[in-house]
Scaffold this active site. Structure first.
Site, mmCIF file in Angstrom:
data_model
loop_
_atom_site.group_PDB
_atom_site.id
_atom_site.type_symbol
_atom_site.label_atom_id
_atom_site.label_comp_id
_atom_site.label_asym_id
_atom_site.label_seq_id
_atom_site.Cartn_x
_atom_site.Cartn_y
_atom_site.Cartn_z
ATOM 1 N N GLU A 421 0.837 -1.214 0.000
ATOM 2 C CA GLU A 421 0.000 0.000 0.000
ATOM 3 C C GLU A 421 0.868 1.259 0.000
ATOM 4 O OE1 GLU A 421 -2.932 -0.371 -0.784
ATOM 5 O OE2 GLU A 421 -3.205 -2.492 -0.307
ATOM 6 N N HIS A 424 1.674 2.155 -3.508
ATOM 7 C CA HIS A 424 0.600 2.934 -4.148
ATOM 8 C C HIS A 424 0.671 4.392 -3.696
ATOM 9 C CE1 HIS A 424 -1.612 -0.260 -6.050
ATOM 10 N NE2 HIS A 424 -1.879 -0.894 -4.927
HETATM 11 ZN ZN LIG Z 1 -2.561 -2.837 -4.960
#
Ligand SMILES: [Zn+2]
Length: 633
Positions: A421, A424
């Site tokens: 995450e 991202h």
């Molecule tokens: Zn992902």
């Protein structure tokens, strides 16, 4: 009404991001008491007060947007007048839309942090409705823009550098123009929308609401009710009887609806063919890839390279058969079974942050500096609390920080998810920081590259530092399974998708039998000589909702291959590799996905990235065999 491309782009990205979020097991082994949010130390809660200090401030922003929306919509009819009037309209949108997204994200985060809170839910509903309204108010925009001759816009851009900023944006909008029909034809297609979406909707109801699965007896002799969520849990059982029962109960139940399912999937495929014929695309595949401007050769290269390397997947299944002592072969219900007993590799949250930071060290000071600041300034909502949404995601907008929702329990998988995450979030942060709003988001084709790259670097780092052979084996198998599930399995699904589309395009009927036979053939080809095929497996396609999306799953495979390449270069210390990668992360959507990835030294149009990924899989297989020999397994 057809919402315009710009205003819906972001919300589509949001919806897709939710699909892509890895499903993290949020159920702890032992029933633990889940804390109330108010009991959690504020340093572990995301800093939503930096979006809006309180709900009153949010209300003020909401009211302001309501007031300004008519101003943006009032540009209707002005776009073609002059360079200045076009620029004015674009700038108004570039100011309005980020505010709208900010208003939405605030309510989305609040509603996820405690789904029981009615006030938050109501605010989220209001901001979502405003999004929809804006889409309707602006539905004239793209048709009006594309009615201006491109030559005119081109000459305006040469005179006006501010307008020239939008060159890539115009290129993207105008390249789609050749598939836009006359207003009357577009109206007819829009009128058929409800009818055309019926198969997908019916499938959704069938699989999520109507279908009921029988109970099975679990490992401890308890009768347990099955649902879709329980499928992978039981596929990972160490008790083969439980795996088999769960597989037969779930796939067997779907098989009872095989004719209905075939009619629905046929409907979805015919729907794609309708678009192809109506708009003049070459094929369903080309139509689907066109959105991200991906040449069909990219897809074909992926499929071909994976096929060339199927012996590696066969070898992995040989190991599976041997280690698990499956004398009658690897059945479909054995594919997810753990090869080694689960190892306790636990991290406190602070440890995880430290290990991730150490592992990502090769990415350099700029990357680490921002990431460390993010960790230290409450980007992450760390622990589960009563009412909090499950799973994990990264979410933010142009005007907010890229926040992360976690449900951190302290396992290796949790730490790996955190690294994912954060990938991202760093991609979002760097793109927004370095691009104007119009290019601040990245395409879905690129979306999983940064996250997977982080995950691979993190996992490799942990693996390298692990000396205990059983722990090492556990980590190796985690990698192999991740690779199998993402690259081989999604390419396999994709190949099935291609097969049924080609059958339908050639006028062959899509029935439960014809699709079942196609699925069975592909399974046998992929899993090889150690795999034993049961007839029931021919019905497995019935439980995959992605087949209704039109060539979606291949992106999981391409992203993963791109990420392994980038990660390998960075870990090997290839000169310039980090800078090339950072330029990709900072690129947003200012170029097309294939070009952005070329900048990161990954040419997705050549077989090389896929071949290199396969080499990595082979190396991991070798290491796995070594450790297996070492522990005498
Ligand atoms: Zn992902």
């Amino acid at each position: 009404m057809k919402p315009n491309a710009r205003s819906t782009r972001w919300i589509q990205a949001l919806l897709v991001a939710l699909i892509l979020v890895p499903v993290v097991a949020t159920v702890a082994e032992e029933p633990q008491r889940v804390a109330e949010r108010s009991e959690i130390d504020a340093k572990y809660l995301w800093a939503t007060e930096r979006i809006f200090p309180d709900n009153q401030a949010w209300e003020a922003a909401f009211a302001d947007l309501e007031k300004k929306m008519p101003e943006v919509a009032a540009c209707k009819g002005t776009l073609g007048k002059s360079a200045d009037s076009l620029l004015k309209a674009l700038k108004l949108q570039d100011t309005f839309e980020p505010q709208l997204e900010k208003v939405y994200v605030y309510t989305s985060l609040l509603s996820d942090q405690d789904t029981r809170d009615g006030t938050n839910q109501a605010m989220k509903q209001r901001s979502f409705s405003m999004f929809v309204k804006y889409g309707q108010e602006m539905s004239w925009f793209t048709p009006e823009l594309t009615s201006i001759p491109f030559e005119t816009i081109d000459s305006w851009m040469r005179e006006n550098p501010d307008l020239a900023l939008y060159r890539q944006y115009f290129d993207n909008v105008f390249r789609q123009k050749k598939y836009v029909l006359t207003p009357r034809e577009e109206e007819l297609i829009a009128m058929a929308g409800e009818v055309r979406s019926a198969p997908g909707k019916a499938y959704n109801f069938l699989s999520n609401a109507d279908i009921k699965f029988p109970s099975i007896t679990d490992e401890n002799g308890n009768t347990v009710e099955l649902d879709e969520q329980a499928f992978y849990k039981y596929m990972r059982s160490t008790d083969r009887r439980v795996r088999k029962d769960a597989y037969e109960a779930i796939v067997g139940t779907y098989a009872n609806y095989r004719n209905t399912g075939a009619a629905l999937l046929n409907g979805a495929v015919q729907n794609h063919i309708f678009s192809v014929k109506a708009r003049g695309y070459d094929s369903c595949l080309q139509a689907s890839l066109f959105g991200s401007n991906i040449p069909t050769a990219v897809y074909q290269t992926l499929v071909d390279t994976v096929n060339d390397n199927l012996p590696l997947l066969h070898r992995y299944q040989d190991i599976r058969k041997r280690v698990l002592k499956l004398d009658d072969g690897v059945h479909a219900y054995d594919l997810f079974a753990p090869l080694v007993e689960k190892q306790e590799i636990d991290y406190t949250y602070e440890d995880a942050v430290k290990v991730i930071t150490d592992a990502l060290g090769p990415l350099g000071d700029e990357y680490l500096g921002i990431m460390t600041k993010g960790f230290g300034s409450r980007w992450v909502d760390v622990y589960p609390n009563k009412g909090k949404r499950g799973g994990a995601y990264s979410s933010g907008t142009y005007l907010t920080e890229p926040f992360i929702l976690m449900n951190y329990h302290g396992t290796f998988e949790d730490a790996s998810t955190l690294a994912h995450e954060m990938g991202h979030s760093m991609h979002s942060y760097l793109s927004k920081k370095n691009q104007p709003y119009v290019y601040g988001d990245y395409d879905i084709f690129c979306a999983e590259v940064a996250s997977t790259c982080n995950e691979i670097i993190f996992q490799n780092n942990v693996m390298d530092r692990t000396t205990d052979p059983r722990k090492k084996l556990f980590l190796l198998v985690e990698f192999l399974e991740g690779f199998r599930g993402t690259v081989f399995r999604q390419t396999m699904f994709s190949e099935f998708e291609q097969k049924i589309h080609e059958m339908a395009e050639a006028g062959q009927p899509l029935t439960a039998d014809s699709m079942g036979a196609a699925y069975g053939e592909i399974m046998k080809k992929y899993y090889g000589p150690s795999y034993t095929h049961d007839d029931l497996v021919d019905n497995y396609w019935l439980r995959i909702p992605h087949f209704y999306y039109n060539f979606y799953v291949y992106k999981y495979s391409t992203s993963y291959c791109a990420a392994t390449n980038i990660a390998a270069r960075i870990m090997a210390g290839e000169p310039g590799a980090v800078d090339a990668y950072l330029s990709f992360l900072k690129g947003g959507s200012h170029k097309y996905p294939i070009d952005l990835l070329k900048g990161a030294r990954v040419d997705m149009t050549s077989p090389k990235p896929y071949q290199d990924a396969m080499k990595l899989f082979e190396e991991m297989l070798d290491k796995t065999e070594e450790v297996l020999t070492q522990i005498g397994s």
